[in-house]
Design an enzyme around this catalytic site. Structure first.
Site, PDB file in Angstrom:
ATOM      1  N   HIS A  36       0.836  -1.196   0.000  1.00  0.00           N
ATOM      2  CA  HIS A  36       0.000   0.000   0.000  1.00  0.00           C
ATOM      3  C   HIS A  36       0.871   1.245   0.000  1.00  0.00           C
ATOM      4  CE1 HIS A  36       0.837  -0.678   4.342  1.00  0.00           C
ATOM      5  NE2 HIS A  36       0.947   0.641   4.361  1.00  0.00           N
ATOM      6  N   TYR A  91      -3.774   3.325   1.790  1.00  0.00           N
ATOM      7  CA  TYR A  91      -4.686   3.001   0.699  1.00  0.00           C
ATOM      8  C   TYR A  91      -4.019   2.052  -0.282  1.00  0.00           C
ATOM      9  CZ  TYR A  91      -8.250   6.449   1.925  1.00  0.00           C
ATOM     10  OH  TYR A  91      -9.243   7.135   2.565  1.00  0.00           O
ATOM     11  N   THR A  92      -4.834   1.217  -0.895  1.00  0.00           N
ATOM     12  CA  THR A  92      -4.382   0.325  -1.960  1.00  0.00           C
ATOM     13  C   THR A  92      -5.186   0.649  -3.212  1.00  0.00           C
ATOM     14  OG1 THR A  92      -3.928  -1.433  -0.356  1.00  0.00           O
ATOM     15  CG2 THR A  92      -4.069  -2.066  -2.671  1.00  0.00           C
ATOM     16  N   CYS A 119      -8.486  -8.143   6.298  1.00  0.00           N
ATOM     17  CA  CYS A 119      -8.339  -6.683   6.273  1.00  0.00           C
ATOM     18  C   CYS A 119      -9.694  -6.060   6.577  1.00  0.00           C
ATOM     19  CB  CYS A 119      -7.838  -6.202   4.914  1.00  0.00           C
ATOM     20  SG  CYS A 119      -7.407  -4.441   4.882  1.00  0.00           S
TER      21      CYS A 119
END
Length: 322
Positions: free
Chosen positions: A82, A115-116, A295
């Protein structure tokens, strides 16, 4: 004109054919291999990207497309990793609080969030973030009294105009998918697996989607994925269209299950918080050939998922949390 011997004629024709073959092969390769990848963007330094497009997916969810410096630039984010986004801090409705709880960031001028992207390094010149913008609770109907302030980072990104810049830094993360059932955790390569279970809550779907995409893109990757995706309402399910399309196109490689806290009438998926029974019905069995990725909100991972996986026989080394 000078005479050309049969041998010289043969050599001339041979050279011409060879040149034509090489040129044709080069043209074929250039056409079918796609555009050449350019410089890698992420370098662990803090950098700026520019918002080039904002695509509305639902009443509060958008694809934010950010431009990289060049049209052939590569983001350079390993699968499973990420980056961090930075924004000015936002003050809560009640001083020192955020969404009715003490705000540990109250005295900070700036915040950061992980964030990904939903795009990959095959997408040149840009990257995409799918973000649900959590507005103040009073703006919803009915009002969301438990979340009077909404989301700090999502509101900031949601306020950006085309041409505005955003600071980010990466890559980061201790989990990486190397391909064909091989994961790396804390820089240590794990034994290969053939079955991957994924449990995601809300925006925790993004690293899962990144890995699912990488697996399905490689026809030689025989890893089978089972996903359990938890949300509050059906409208909250992020990237559902993409997940359902992936499953429809790869029924033997991907199984997708949903659970909702507040399911609508006629809902055919799971309902309520994640339970052991739910996990037994959706996840692969514990064993040397399986691993579970998690997650989502800490309360989900620590209270609902991890203890139930342990009851199913999973060792802690076979449970990875993003």
């Amino acid at each position: 004109p000078p005479e050309i011997t049969p041998m010289e004629h043969a050599n001339t024709v041979g050279f011409a054919v060879a040149a034509l073959a090489i040129g044709g092969a080069s043209l074929y390769f250039a056409f079918f291999s796609g555009p050449k990848k350019g410089p890698v963007f992420l370098n662990k330094e803090r950098q700026k990207v520019t918002l080039k497009e904002k695509i509305k997916l639902s009443h509060d969810t958008y694809i934010f497309r950010f431009a990289l410096p060049f049209s052939n630039s590569v983001l350079g984010l390993p699968v499973g990793k990420h980056f961090k986004l930075f924004s000015p801090n936002k003050k809560g409705i009640v001083a020192g609080q955020w969404n009715g709880q003490p705000d540990p960031e109250a005295d900070k001028d700036e915040i950061e969030r992980k964030y990904t992207p939903t795009s990959s390094d095959d997408d040149l010149g840009y990257f995409d973030l799918v973000i649900k913008v959590y507005a103040p609770g009073s703006t919803y109907n009915p009002p969301r009294d438990r979340f009077p302030d909404g989301g700090k980072m999502s509101q900031y990104v949601g306020s950006l105009k085309i041409g505005d810049t955003l600071d980010l830094q990466g890559p980061f993360g201790h989990i990486e998918y190397k391909g064909r059932g091989i994961f790396e955790s804390m820089r240590k390569e794990l034994p290969p697996v053939t079955k991957v279970g994924m449990v995601a809550g809300g925006t925790g779907i993004t690293p899962m989607l990144q890995i699912i995409t990488a697996i399905l893109k490689d026809k030689g990757d025989k890893t089978v994925v089972s996903l359990l995706f938890a949300n509050q309402t059906e409208e909250d399910i992020l990237v559902r269209d993409k997940l359902d399309a992936f499953q429809a196109a790869n029924p033997d490689r991907l199984k997708v299950h949903y659970t909702l806290d507040r399911p609508p009438q006629g809902w055919k998926g799971f309902a309520g918080f994640i339970t052991e029974d739910m996990l037994r019905k959706s996840m692969p069995a514990a064993g040397a050939d399986s691993i579970i990725l998690m997650c989502g909100p800490p309360i989900m991972v620590d209270k609902a998922v991890r203890p139930n996986l342990e009851a199913m026989g999973f060792d802690k080394t076979r449970m990875l949390v993003f």
